[in-house]
Design a protein around this motif. Structure first.
Motif, mmCIF file in Angstrom:
data_model
loop_
_atom_site.group_PDB
_atom_site.id
_atom_site.type_symbol
_atom_site.label_atom_id
_atom_site.label_comp_id
_atom_site.label_asym_id
_atom_site.label_seq_id
_atom_site.Cartn_x
_atom_site.Cartn_y
_atom_site.Cartn_z
ATOM 1 N N LEU A 8 0.745 -1.198 -0.054
ATOM 2 C CA LEU A 8 0.112 -0.028 -0.070
ATOM 3 C C LEU A 8 0.917 1.222 0.030
ATOM 4 N N HIS A 9 2.061 1.090 0.815
ATOM 5 C CA HIS A 9 2.791 2.393 0.897
ATOM 6 C C HIS A 9 3.601 2.454 -0.432
ATOM 7 N N GLN A 10 3.869 1.327 -1.196
ATOM 8 C CA GLN A 10 4.484 1.463 -2.540
ATOM 9 C C GLN A 10 3.551 2.239 -3.663
ATOM 10 N N LEU A 11 2.447 1.870 -3.440
ATOM 11 C CA LEU A 11 1.274 2.457 -4.201
ATOM 12 C C LEU A 11 1.260 4.158 -4.190
ATOM 13 N N GLY A 12 1.218 4.137 -2.968
ATOM 14 C CA GLY A 12 1.385 5.796 -2.747
ATOM 15 C C GLY A 12 2.807 6.471 -3.290
ATOM 16 N N LEU A 13 3.525 5.814 -3.136
ATOM 17 C CA LEU A 13 4.972 6.219 -3.758
ATOM 18 C C LEU A 13 4.917 6.549 -5.149
ATOM 19 N N CYS A 14 4.133 5.379 -5.834
ATOM 20 C CA CYS A 14 3.895 5.636 -7.407
ATOM 21 C C CYS A 14 3.102 6.742 -7.635
ATOM 22 N N TYR A 15 2.156 7.069 -7.045
ATOM 23 C CA TYR A 15 1.244 8.283 -7.253
ATOM 24 C C TYR A 15 1.976 9.412 -6.827
ATOM 25 N N ARG A 16 2.769 9.662 -6.041
ATOM 26 C CA ARG A 16 3.579 10.572 -5.711
ATOM 27 C C ARG A 16 4.809 10.896 -6.922
ATOM 28 N N SER A 17 5.021 9.980 -7.378
ATOM 29 C CA SER A 17 6.098 9.869 -8.707
ATOM 30 C C SER A 17 5.263 10.568 -9.518
ATOM 31 N N GLU A 18 3.941 10.024 -9.903
ATOM 32 C CA GLU A 18 3.414 10.811 -10.989
ATOM 33 C C GLU A 18 3.074 12.075 -10.888
ATOM 34 N N LEU A 19 2.701 12.548 -9.548
ATOM 35 C CA LEU A 19 2.448 13.800 -9.371
ATOM 36 C C LEU A 19 3.846 14.690 -9.575
ATOM 37 N N ILE A 20 4.996 14.289 -9.288
ATOM 38 C CA ILE A 20 6.215 14.940 -9.614
ATOM 39 C C ILE A 20 6.552 15.201 -11.125
ATOM 40 N N GLN A 21 6.197 13.899 -11.876
ATOM 41 C CA GLN A 21 6.060 13.977 -13.251
ATOM 42 C C GLN A 21 5.296 15.392 -13.760
ATOM 43 N N LEU A 22 4.034 15.209 -13.422
ATOM 44 C CA LEU A 22 3.243 15.942 -13.854
ATOM 45 C C LEU A 22 3.774 17.496 -13.633
ATOM 46 N N LYS A 23 4.284 17.792 -12.264
ATOM 47 C CA LYS A 23 4.603 19.091 -12.061
ATOM 48 C C LYS A 23 5.805 19.548 -13.071
ATOM 49 N N LYS A 24 6.866 18.764 -13.287
ATOM 50 C CA LYS A 24 7.971 18.806 -14.133
ATOM 51 C C LYS A 24 7.714 19.044 -15.475
ATOM 52 N N ALA A 25 6.312 18.307 -15.803
ATOM 53 C CA ALA A 25 5.868 18.339 -17.437
ATOM 54 C C ALA A 25 5.388 19.637 -17.565
ATOM 55 N N GLU A 26 4.559 20.097 -16.647
ATOM 56 C CA GLU A 26 3.881 21.289 -16.880
ATOM 57 C C GLU A 26 4.067 22.572 -15.765
ATOM 58 N N ILE A 27 4.149 23.681 -16.150
ATOM 59 C CA ILE A 27 4.289 24.937 -15.474
ATOM 60 C C ILE A 27 3.024 24.923 -14.437
ATOM 61 N N HIS A 28 1.969 25.066 -15.114
ATOM 62 C CA HIS A 28 0.872 25.262 -14.291
ATOM 63 C C HIS A 28 -0.117 24.042 -14.597
ATOM 64 N N PRO A 29 0.269 22.795 -13.828
ATOM 65 C CA PRO A 29 -0.836 21.470 -14.283
ATOM 66 C C PRO A 29 -1.934 21.634 -13.891
ATOM 67 N N PRO A 30 -3.068 21.141 -14.248
ATOM 68 C CA PRO A 30 -4.458 21.137 -14.051
ATOM 69 C C PRO A 30 -4.413 20.932 -12.544
ATOM 70 N N GLN A 31 -5.144 21.801 -11.877
ATOM 71 C CA GLN A 31 -5.336 21.412 -10.440
ATOM 72 C C GLN A 31 -6.115 20.314 -10.145
ATOM 73 N N GLU A 32 -7.049 19.931 -10.913
ATOM 74 C CA GLU A 32 -7.946 18.832 -10.602
ATOM 75 C C GLU A 32 -7.040 17.491 -10.701
ATOM 76 N N GLN A 33 -6.095 17.520 -11.598
ATOM 77 C CA GLN A 33 -5.184 16.181 -11.574
ATOM 78 C C GLN A 33 -4.295 16.330 -10.351
ATOM 79 N N VAL A 34 -3.679 17.350 -9.966
ATOM 80 C CA VAL A 34 -2.898 17.420 -8.872
ATOM 81 C C VAL A 34 -3.630 17.021 -7.584
ATOM 82 N N ASP A 35 -4.962 17.643 -7.543
ATOM 83 C CA ASP A 35 -5.629 17.093 -6.139
ATOM 84 C C ASP A 35 -5.992 15.780 -6.465
#
Length: 516
Positions: free
Chosen positions: A322-349
């Motif tokens: 379960l913790h590892q799954l959380g880390l995967c979604y955290r990595s996805e969040l980091i990727q999203l923020k790196k890819a876009e200066i203003h990522p969609p807030q809905e996706q971030v949330d």
């Protein structure tokens, strides 16, 4: 350190000398054997019996404390091990019996030991005594706690008599390597504070049987867990390769080797090993966990999530997964923020909520899961839920028996929370200083030195007249080996706060070290 519960007082650890001949003699005295060598009727005092019990080699005399683990989580892991690691079933049942005792289920502990005996008879019919010494030791202790003293004496006598037979030649004066190894495996299960001792146990086992696949696997795993203590990770890599060479069917070690190769940027070779392990044992929880970690770190997050979801169908109550799954979604969040200066807030949330859900779920399954607490607190901060972040940081620090590395991580992350989220720079500096007070070189101490130097220099440049700022900067320079800069800052601190004993002492030591 908390005392062991479930009827135990604080137990002594195993005696430094582990000669079976010494053990036999001590037990004979404690049990008042008569001149014919036959035990007398049970009249021995509880103190004498307990003295004999404390010399047995089993889970009750090893330093395995209830406060070091989450018992429910450990019980869950042992269950998976019994299912997937047939070769390890004897020690798994022995460990499970001890966990049952700690949970005040002594009858269940006895039933579990019966299963251990069945495994011995099935797989080692010609070595029953040799393979049963730990099991019989556990029996003796459990009967003792149940106040069934005659049965306890019976099992103590079985151990004594077996030791006498096994020590009939000089070879058997040393402890059996299987028992060293079993203690090593148990220590690994009871957490980070025991890894160094586990390493020593496996080293002792390997002295007698250097090519034993199980002992080599245990030694490699212990060294892998200790790797952050070493400047070079090559030794860990070579030990894992050796373990795989001796037993290529041990796919959990094969998968761990893959992760180690990835650590050393040998990802392509590591991937060959991880795919081989998954092909051989597609439902093995450890293999799936390591594979998910491998692909998460490689950046293939969809594949990592898919593997973890499959693993959860096999072991649905695994806090680690379960913790590892959380880390995967955290990595996805980091990727999203790196890819876009203003990522969609809905996706971030959405990703923040997924992280929070899985980190909380992991803690629900394992209440002592320090790293999940830390990740949850940081994610609350990311979501601007500062009250929940503060509460979670406090819960993280209340986890029992944190290592120095854990404490450094806590103070570093808590300092970042104070600095970047709630904008309390002075409090952040206090926490960064707390990291450095734990005198252990680590990733966190290195980061704190850099952050503190920048923060304190800025405060001084802005006109700070707080002696503490100069004194702290002196400490940072001193820890970085910059003695002349440290002396300058301590002198400035003393000018603002004359007669401060801490500054005077530090300055005196620095001047002496330079003059010498």
């Amino acid at each position: 350190m908390g005392q062991q519960q479930g009827g135990d007082e604080a137990l002594s650890t195993a005696p430094p000398s582990r000669s079976w001949s010494i053990l036999g003699g001590s037990l004979a005295n404690a049990l008042h054997t008569c001149t014919s060598g036959r035990p007398r009727p049970f009249t021995v005092s509880n103190n004498s019996l307990r003295s004999a019990l404390q010399q047995l080699e089993c889970y009750f005399t090893w330093p395995l404390l209830k406060d070091d683990v989450d018992l429910n989580d450990l019980e869950e892991k042992i269950g998976y091990q019994i299912e997937f690691l047939i070769k390890a079933r004897i020690r798994s049942y022995n460990l499970l019996s001890y966990v049952c005792h700690l949970k005040n289920s002594n009858e269940e502990a006895l039933r579990t030991l019966q299963k251990a005996e069945e495994e011995v008879k099935k797989y080692h019919p010609d070595e029953i005594a040799r393979r049963s010494l730990v099991t019989w030791g556990n029996y003796a202790w459990i009967y003792y706690h149940m106040e069934r003293y005659e049965e306890a004496q019976t099992y103590v006598s079985k151990v004594e008599n077996s030791c006498k037979k096994l020590s009939s030649t000089p070879h058997w004066k040393a402890q059996l390597p299987e028992i060293y190894a079993e203690e090593g495996w148990a220590l690994i299960k009871f957490g980070e504070k025991h890894y160094e001792r586990a390493k020593i146990c496996f080293e002792n086992a390997l002295q007698n049987e250097p090519n034993n696949p199980e002992f080599n696997a245990g030694y490699a795993i212990a060294m892998y867990r200790l790797q952050y203590h070493f400047k070079s990770q090559r030794q860990s890599l070579e030990l894992l390769k050796r373990a795989v060479e001796l037993d290529p069917e041990n796919t959990s070690v094969v998968a761990l080797l893959a992760v180690k190769l990835q650590d050393l940027r040998q990802t392509d070779e590591g991937e060959r090993y991880i795919e081989e392990a998954m092909k051989k044992t597609p439902d093995h929880p450890d293999v799936l966990r390591y594979a998910a970690k491998f692909y998460r770190r490689k950046g293939e997050l969809d594949k990592a999530v898919k593997i973890l979801k499959k693993a959860l169908t096999v072991t649905p109550n695994s806090a680690t997964l379960l913790h590892q799954l959380g880390l995967c979604y955290r990595s996805e969040l980091i990727q999203l923020k790196k890819a876009e200066i203003h990522p969609p807030q809905e996706q971030v949330d959405r990703l923040i909520e997924l992280c929070i859900f899985h980190f909380k779920s992991a803690i629900d399954k394992k209440t002592t899961f320090f790293h999940s607490y830390m990740d949850l607190a940081n994610m609350y901060a990311e979501g601007k839920r500062y009250k929940e972040a503060e509460d979670t940081f406090q819960k993280a620090f209340q986890v029992n028996n944190l290592s120095n590395n854990d404490k450094q991580q806590f103070y570093y992350c808590y300092g970042n929370f104070k600095l970047f989220h709630v904008k309390k720079e002075s409090e952040a500096i206090e926490h960064y200083i707390d990291v450095l007070k734990i005198k252990e070189d680590s990733f966190y101490s290195s980061k704190c030195k850099n952050v503190l130097e920048k923060l304190l220099e800025k405060r001084i440049q802005r006109g700070s007249r707080d002696a503490a700022d100069f004194g702290r900067l002196g400490l940072v320079h001193n820890l970085s080996g910059e003695k002349h800069q440290a002396i300058k800052r301590y002198e400035e601190a003393l000018a603002l706060h004359p007669d401060n004993e801490d500054y005077l002492s530090a300055l005196c030591e620095l001047r002496l070290s330079i003059s010498n």
